[in-house]
Design a protein around this motif. Structure first.
Motif, PDB file in Angstrom:
ATOM      1  N   THR A 339      53.268  30.314  37.955  1.00  0.00           N
ATOM      2  CA  THR A 339      52.612  29.764  39.151  1.00  0.00           C
ATOM      3  C   THR A 339      51.144  29.454  38.871  1.00  0.00           C
ATOM      4  O   THR A 339      50.517  30.059  38.005  1.00  0.00           O
ATOM      5  N   ASP A 367      55.215  26.135  37.985  1.00  0.00           N
ATOM      6  CA  ASP A 367      55.617  26.240  39.383  1.00  0.00           C
ATOM      7  C   ASP A 367      54.501  25.730  40.290  1.00  0.00           C
ATOM      8  O   ASP A 367      53.326  25.775  39.910  1.00  0.00           O
ATOM      9  N   ASP A 368      54.872  25.298  41.473  1.00  0.00           N
ATOM     10  CA  ASP A 368      53.908  24.868  42.497  1.00  0.00           C
ATOM     11  C   ASP A 368      52.916  23.858  41.909  1.00  0.00           C
ATOM     12  O   ASP A 368      51.726  23.894  42.224  1.00  0.00           O
ATOM     13  N   THR A 371      49.281  22.276  43.172  1.00  0.00           N
ATOM     14  CA  THR A 371      48.714  22.988  44.327  1.00  0.00           C
ATOM     15  C   THR A 371      47.611  23.967  43.929  1.00  0.00           C
ATOM     16  O   THR A 371      46.838  24.401  44.764  1.00  0.00           O
ATOM     17  N   LYS A 388      57.755  21.929  38.288  1.00  0.00           N
ATOM     18  CA  LYS A 388      58.369  22.015  39.618  1.00  0.00           C
ATOM     19  C   LYS A 388      57.418  21.400  40.650  1.00  0.00           C
ATOM     20  O   LYS A 388      56.279  21.857  40.798  1.00  0.00           O
ATOM     21  N   ASP A 390      56.000  20.984  44.080  1.00  0.00           N
ATOM     22  CA  ASP A 390      55.926  21.917  45.205  1.00  0.00           C
ATOM     23  C   ASP A 390      56.481  21.308  46.488  1.00  0.00           C
ATOM     24  O   ASP A 390      56.414  20.095  46.695  1.00  0.00           O
ATOM     25  N   LYS A 391      56.979  22.191  47.363  1.00  0.00           N
ATOM     26  CA  LYS A 391      57.623  21.695  48.594  1.00  0.00           C
ATOM     27  C   LYS A 391      56.649  20.998  49.546  1.00  0.00           C
ATOM     28  O   LYS A 391      57.077  20.238  50.407  1.00  0.00           O
ATOM     29  N   THR A 392      55.334  21.201  49.357  1.00  0.00           N
ATOM     30  CA  THR A 392      54.371  20.488  50.226  1.00  0.00           C
ATOM     31  C   THR A 392      54.408  18.977  49.974  1.00  0.00           C
ATOM     32  O   THR A 392      54.186  18.183  50.884  1.00  0.00           O
ATOM     33  N   GLU A 424      61.262  20.854  44.600  1.00  0.00           N
ATOM     34  CA  GLU A 424      61.579  22.010  45.449  1.00  0.00           C
ATOM     35  C   GLU A 424      61.550  21.614  46.911  1.00  0.00           C
ATOM     36  O   GLU A 424      60.913  20.629  47.282  1.00  0.00           O
TER      37      GLU A 424
END
Ligand code: G
Ligand code: G
Ligand code: MN
Length: 465
Positions: A339, A367-368, A371, A388, A390-392, A424
Motif C-alpha cells: 500500500t 495497492d491503492d 492515492t 491495483k 483504487d476504488k476511488t 478494484e
C-alpha cells in the motif's frame, strides 16, 4: 518452643526444692535443736535456688532454717507430696513473692521448702523476651515483674503444663506485644513485603492499563480467532474466470460487533502487532488450502496486504517461504499488495527482503495506486507485476474526466513496464464495461463478489469453468 524451655528451667528450680526436702527429711528429725537448725541452714546454702527449709510435724512447723521466730504454716496447705503454692511474700520475705514446695505425709509430717520468687520470675523474664510469660499454680499467677495475682479465670490459650510438678506456664497473647515483636523481629521482612506489594500493584496496574490497549485486544482476538481472514475474488477481464483473490482481515468481537480493518489495521501498524497479524494470516490461509486439499489446474494467485512495518525484518520472508511451500503443492502462488498509505523506506533491509521475495517467486502488486505519495518511487523500488487501481477512480470512471485520465495514465505506465492492471471496487456493469474497453486486465469488486469466507471461495473455484 519457648514455653517448653521455660517449663524445663522451672522444673529444674523446683527439683532443687524436691532435693532439699528429701535431704532434710533424711536427717530423721525428732526435735529442733541447734544441730538440726545448722544442718538445715547448710542445706539452704548448698542447694541452689532455695531460700528456706522448714520441717513440719502434725501440720505444724517445728523447726526451720529461718532465724528467729518460727514461721507459721501457710494457709491452704494440706498433707500432700510435691504440692506447690505461690505466695505474695510472707513474714520471712514480706516484699518478695515466694513459691512454696511442700512434701508431707498423711500424719502431716514432712518439709516445706521456700523458693525465692526471684528465681522463677527471672527465668520467665529471660525467656519471655517480647511476649510475657507467667506461671500459674492453683488460682495464683506469678508475672515476670514478680507480681502475684489471683487468676481472673481467663487464661491465654498458649500454655504448657509441667509433667513433673503441678503448675503451668502461659504465654500472654498481648496484641501490643505482638505488633512490637513483629515490627522488631520482622522489620526486614516487612520492608521486603512492602516493596514487593508496591511492585506487584504497579505491575497489576500496568497490566490493567495494558488490557485497555489495542495491542492487548488485538493479541487476544488473534489468539481466539476473532480476527480472521476473508477473501475477495479477482477475475479475468476477458473470461470472467476467477484467477485468484485478495485476503482481507475481519474482526468480530465476542459481543458480535465488527471492528473495521480501516480502524484496527493502522493501529496494528503503529504498535507493531501487524507482523503478528500477517504471520497468523499466512498460517491460516495455508491451513485452509491444506484442508481444502484441491490441486488447481490453473494457477491461483492469492494476494496478501502488507505494510511498511513488514519490511523491518525477515519475518515476512519466512512467512512467505513457509506458506509457499504449502500453497505451491496446490498450484497456488503468493502475491503481496503493497500500500501507499505508509511508505516502505528504501534501505538495505527492505531492499534485501524485496530481492529475496522475488527470488522466492512472490508476485508484487502496488495497492491503492495513485492515492498515496509513493507511486512512481515504488515502481522503481518494487518492480511490481501488478498495479491495483483504487476504488476511488473506479467509482467515478463513468462521470469524472480526471478519473478517466488517471486510469489511462496507469494503463500506459503498466504497458511500458510490463505490469498487469487490476481495477478494484467494480460495482456496476457500466464501470466494468468502460474499464474493459480501456484495457484493464483484472477486476475485483462487489459486482463479482464481496469478500467471503475461504470455504465459499473454494466453492466458487469449483464452479470456475
Ligand atoms: O476490505 P476492507 O475494508 O476490509 O479493507 C480495509 C483496508 O484494510 C484495506 O486498505 C486493506 O488493504 C487493509 N487490510 C485488510 N487486511 C489487511 C492485512 O492483513 N494487512 C494489511 N497490512 N492491511 C490489510
Ligand atoms: O485498500 P485495499 O484495496 O487493500 O482494500 C480493498 C477494500 O475495498 C476493502 O475494504 C474491500 O472490502 C473494499 N471493496 C472491495 N470491493 C469493493 C466494492 O465493489 N465497492 C466498495 N465500495 N468497496 C469494495
Ligand atoms: Mn488491498
Amino acid at each position: 518452643m519457648r514455653l517448653t524451655r521455660a517449663v524445663k528451667a522451672i522444673d529444674i528450680v523446683i527439683s532443687h526444692a524436691q532435693q532439699a526436702s528429701q535431704k532434710a527429711e533424711s536427717l530423721k528429725p525428732r526435735s529442733c535443736g541447734d544441730a538440726l537448725q545448722t544442718n538445715l541452714r547448710t542445706l539452704v546454702a548448698r542447694i541452689p535456688d532455695i531460700r528456706s527449709i522448714s520441717l513440719i510435724d502434725d501440720n505444724k512447723i517445728f523447726c526451720s532454717s529461718v532465724y528467729g521466730q518460727l514461721p507459721s504454716l501457710p494457709s491452704g496447705m494440706d498433707n500432700a507430696k510435691d504440692k506447690l503454692m505461690i505466695m505474695n511474700g510472707n513474714n520471712i520475705t514480706p516484699y518478695r513473692s515466694l513459691l512454696v514446695y511442700q512434701n508431707a505425709d498423711n500424719q502431716g509430717s514432712g518439709s516445706l521448702i521456700g523458693i525465692d520468687g526471684y528465681y522463677i520470675f527471672n527465668t520467665l523474664k529471660l525467656l519471655s523476651s517480647d511476649t510475657t510469660m507467667y506461671l500459674k499454680v492453683g488460682n495464683k499467677e506469678m508475672y515476670i515483674t514478680g507480681e502475684v495475682l489471683t487468676s481472673s479465670g481467663e487464661n491465654d490459650i498458649n500454655s504448657k503444663k509441667s509433667l513433673e510438678f503441678p503448675y503451668s506456664i502461659f504465654l500472654k497473647s498481648d496484641y501490643k506485644n505482638f505488633i512490637s515483636y513483629f515490627l522488631r523481629i520482622e522489620y526486614a521482612s516487612m520492608i521486603v513485603i512492602i516493596i514487593i506489594s508496591i511492585f506487584l500493584s504497579r505491575l497489576y496496574y500496568h497490566y490493567l492499563s495494558y488490557k485497555q490497549t489495542m495491542e492487548y485486544r488485538i493479541r487476544n482476538a488473534l489468539r481466539e480467532g476473532k480476527i480472521f481472514p476473508v477473501i475477495q475474488p479477482i477475475v479475468s477481464a476477458n473470461t470472467g474466470k476467477i484467477i485468484g483473490g485478495e485476503i482481507l482481515m475481519r474482526w468480530t468481537t465476542s459481543e458480535g460487533k465488527s471492528i473495521p480493518p480501516d480502524l484496527f489495521i493502522p493501529i496494528a501498524e503503529s504498535n507493531g502487532m501487524i507482523k503478528s497479524i500477517t504471520t497468523k494470516t499466512f498460517q491460516t490461509i495455508s491451513n485452509d488450502f491444506m484442508k481444502n486439499n484441491n490441486i488447481y489446474k490453473d494457477n491461483i494467485l492469492i494476494f496478501f496486504n502488507v505494510s511498511s512495518a513488514n519490511f523491518d525484518d525477515e519475518t515476512l520472508l519466512r512467512d512467505c517461504n513457509a506458506s509457499a511451500e504449502v500453497l505451491n503443492r496446490y498450484n497456488v502462488s503468493i502475491g503481496l499488495e503493497i500500500t501507499e498509505r505508509t511508505t516502505v523506506d528504501e534501505n538495505d533491509c527492505s531492499r534485501h527482503i524485496i530481492e529475496e521475495l522475488r527470488k522466492s517467486g512472490v508476485t508484487i502488486a502496488l495497492d491503492d495506486f495513485g492515492t498515496g505519495n509513493a507511486n512512481y518511487m515504488y515502481i522503481k523500488q518494487f518492480e511490481p507485476n501488478f498495479i491495483k487501481i483504487d476504488k476511488t477512480f473506479t467509482r467515478k470512471i463513468d462521470s469524472d474526466k480526471f478519473s478517466i485520465t488517471s486510469v489511462q495514465s496507469m494503463l500506459s505506465l503498466g504497458k511500458s513496464i510490463e505490469c498487469k492492471i487490476i481495477a478494484e471496487g467494480i460495482e456496476t456493469e457500466s464501470q466494468r464495461q468502460i474499464l474493459y474497453d480501456m484495457g484493464v486486465d483484472f477486476f475485483q469488486g462487489y459486482l463479482y463478489s464481496k469478500p467471503v469466507p475461504l470455504a465459499d471461495f473454494f466453492a466458487k473455484l469449483k464452479d470456475n469453468t
